[in-house]
Design an enzyme around this catalytic site. Structure first.
Site, PDB file in Angstrom:
ATOM      1  N   LYS A  83       1.124  -1.066   0.011  1.00 24.25           N
ATOM      2  CA  LYS A  83      -0.199   0.025  -0.249  1.00 24.25           C
ATOM      3  C   LYS A  83       0.854   0.841   0.082  1.00 24.25           C
ATOM      4  O   LYS A  83       1.630   1.450   1.012  1.00 24.25           O
ATOM      5  CB  LYS A  83      -1.195  -0.101   0.886  1.00 24.25           C
ATOM      6  CG  LYS A  83      -1.874   0.892   0.944  1.00 24.25           C
ATOM      7  CD  LYS A  83      -2.972   0.954   1.948  1.00 24.25           C
ATOM      8  CE  LYS A  83      -3.954   1.516   2.239  1.00 24.25           C
ATOM      9  NZ  LYS A  83      -4.988   1.512   3.488  1.00 24.25           N
ATOM     10  N   SER A 158     -10.033   2.813   2.203  1.00 19.87           N
ATOM     11  CA  SER A 158      -8.225   3.045   1.861  1.00 19.87           C
ATOM     12  C   SER A 158      -7.758   2.115   0.755  1.00 19.87           C
ATOM     13  O   SER A 158      -6.710   2.410   0.331  1.00 19.87           O
ATOM     14  CB  SER A 158      -7.956   4.083   2.656  1.00 19.87           C
ATOM     15  OG  SER A 158      -7.311   3.385   3.785  1.00 19.87           O
ATOM     16  N   SER A 182     -10.708   0.408   6.325  1.00 18.39           N
ATOM     17  CA  SER A 182      -9.636   0.176   5.227  1.00 18.39           C
ATOM     18  C   SER A 182      -9.413  -0.698   4.795  1.00 18.39           C
ATOM     19  O   SER A 182      -8.449  -0.568   2.819  1.00 18.39           O
ATOM     20  CB  SER A 182      -9.147   1.596   5.535  1.00 18.39           C
ATOM     21  OG  SER A 182      -8.790   2.544   5.668  1.00 18.39           O
TER      22      SER A 182
END
Length: 478
Positions: A83, A158, A182
């Protein structure tokens, strides 16, 4: 076995075995993933920084090591993506922010270091909203990540880039992070799996800024529960940089991965399951409600004792929002606010307005909730509930404004079903549960008692094997 694009669709456990036994090479596996990235990433925008040449060089080294009898670890030769909130030495890491558009860290985050030490090969970074703010992956640097099952829809957030990359076979494993959903929300939106672990099990992404902050955690994402356990076995374990770190080295999950992948549990006899369709009155989209309502019957067929409960977690709302705002003011309050995205500024402003009485109220609420849930866990082993209150929404929308006819007051409100769980200090998995009539994925949330991560994974694996939803691939793959 020859190199072909199908290698990238193997589970991580199977791919690792084939590399380890030298039926395929790490180079063939990486090449397969890179071809898939070339084919579909332009459509979904999941991987935003690609390091193909570096990955191929590392794959060649991994094959040479194996030929010399050196197995680096359980992820030897496996392509992974990180990420874009996670620092990667020598690889651009933007945090989804224009302020860091050209930022290149000089060291790896702990979980990246652990994955590389276990033999993983980094192919790139996955998209995230600025500083991971919001359950829709869009930012001013890279734009929006699109849902592989309907590219007119959001991939969630996210960790939306990670979920979309997994769903399309760009990588077999990816890391995610989760404060208010997320990691769980994009897993639900993209028909993959994700685990928000008990805080302290995996080194905290907030340790350098707020060492005692427990709402934000890092966790594994994958296409199968067995693969989740494989990655968790690598990234979990004691780390002296965190005062909240738990003892252990992840070996429990490594062993669990082998068992789940070779013989997934076919029964959950005696498991005490609580079913809460709305966590105490939250509005839930009718399609989402209908699909998640099928989960209790699956658990009953597997031998569990399921009981519908009226579980009121509303005290978590104020507690979460206060703690989140406090963290944003601490972490991002010194940045030039005019250059930040609206949602980040909103959180910072809320944090700056907090009083000591507000923080005390949050602590009282969370403590009371923890005590009530301790009594709850004396009677139940697992809680099942929706992950998200809606299925994937149009990608042009910044967030969900209305759920089941109920207006949402801000960009956070539609994710209460996830962020209320974040306050419980408990592990929670998102597992594929079915599809709307329009073909959009919906996940179910499996929550366990604190430190019961292995039990959550066992239940998730049994549900996955009984339903088969995880095997359905996105239409764009043909």
């Amino acid at each position: 076995m020859s190199s072909d694009t199908g290698l990238c669709d193997l589970t991580a456990v199977e791919a690792a075995r084939l590399v380890r036994e030298r039926h395929i090479t790490a180079a063939e596996l990486v090449e397969s993933c890179l071809r898939r990235i070339e084919r579909v990433n332009g459509t979904v925008n999941a991987i935003v920084t690609l390091v193909a040449d570096q990955a191929l060089a590392e794959a060649a080294k991994a094959d040479a090591d194996l030929a010399a009898g050196h197995l680096r670890g359980p992820l030897h030769g496996l392509p992974v993506a990180h990420k874009d909130l996670v620092d990667t030495a020598g690889i651009r890491t933007t945090y989804g922010s224009r302020l860091y558009e050209d930022h290149v860290p000089d060291r790896d985050a702990v979980i990246v270091r652990r994955m590389r030490a276990a033999g993983a090969i980094t192919v790139g970074k996955t998209n995230t909203p600025e500083f991971g703010t919001g359950s829709h992956t869009v930012n001013a640097v890279f734009g929006a990540t699109r849902n592989p099952y309907d590219t007119a829809r959001s991939a969630g957030g996210s960790s939306g880039g990670a979920a979309a990359a997994l769903a399309t076979g760009m990588v077999p494993l990816a890391d995610g992070s989760d404060m208010g959903g997320s990691l769980r929300n994009p897993a639900s939106f993209c028909n993959v799996t994700g685990l928000r672990p008990t805080p302290g099990l995996v080194p905290s992404p907030a340790a350098a800024t707020a060492a005692w902050y427990t709402l934000g955690v890092s966790g594994p994402m994958a296409r199968t529960v067995g693969d989740l356990a494989l990655l968790l076995g690598v990234i979990a374990g004691f780390d002296q940089s965190s005062p909240l770190t738990l003892p252990g080295d992840g070996s429990e999950f490594a062993a669990l991965s082998t068992g789940l992948s070779t013989a997934p549990p076919d029964g959950l006899a005696g498991l005490r399951v609580a079913w809460s369709p709305d966590l105490g009155g939250l509005p839930v989209d009718p399609d989402t409600a209908a699909i998640t309502a099928r989960a209790p019957a699956v658990f009953e067929r597997l031998g569990a004792r399921v009981e519908r409960v009226d579980l009121d977690l509303s005290a978590a709302d104020d507690a979460f929002r206060i703690y989140r705002a406090w963290y944003y003011a601490l972490a991002y309050g010194e940045l030039p606010q005019s250059e930040l995205a609206e949602n980040v500024r909103w959180n910072v402003t809320a944090g700056r307005a907090l009083t000591a009485a507000d923080v005390a109220r949050a602590e009282r609420l969370r403590t009371g909730l923890f005590r009530r849930m301790s009594a709850f866990w004396a009677n139940y082993d697992l809680l099942i509930a929706p992950v998200s209150q809606v299925p994937p929404f149009p990608v042009e929308q910044p967030h969900v404004a209305v759920v089941a006819g109920v207006p949402m007051p801000d960009y956070l409100a539609w994710m209460r079903s996830a962020y209320w769980i974040s306050v419980l200090h408990a592990p929670a998995a998102s597992v594929p549960c079915g599809f709307t009539p329009g073909g959009l994925p919906v996940g179910v949330q499996l929550v366990g008692r604190p430190y019961g991560d292995a039990g959550v994974l066992r239940a998730a694996a049994a549900f996955e094997a009984a339903t088969g939803h995880a095997a359905r691939r996105p239409p764009l793959l043909g």
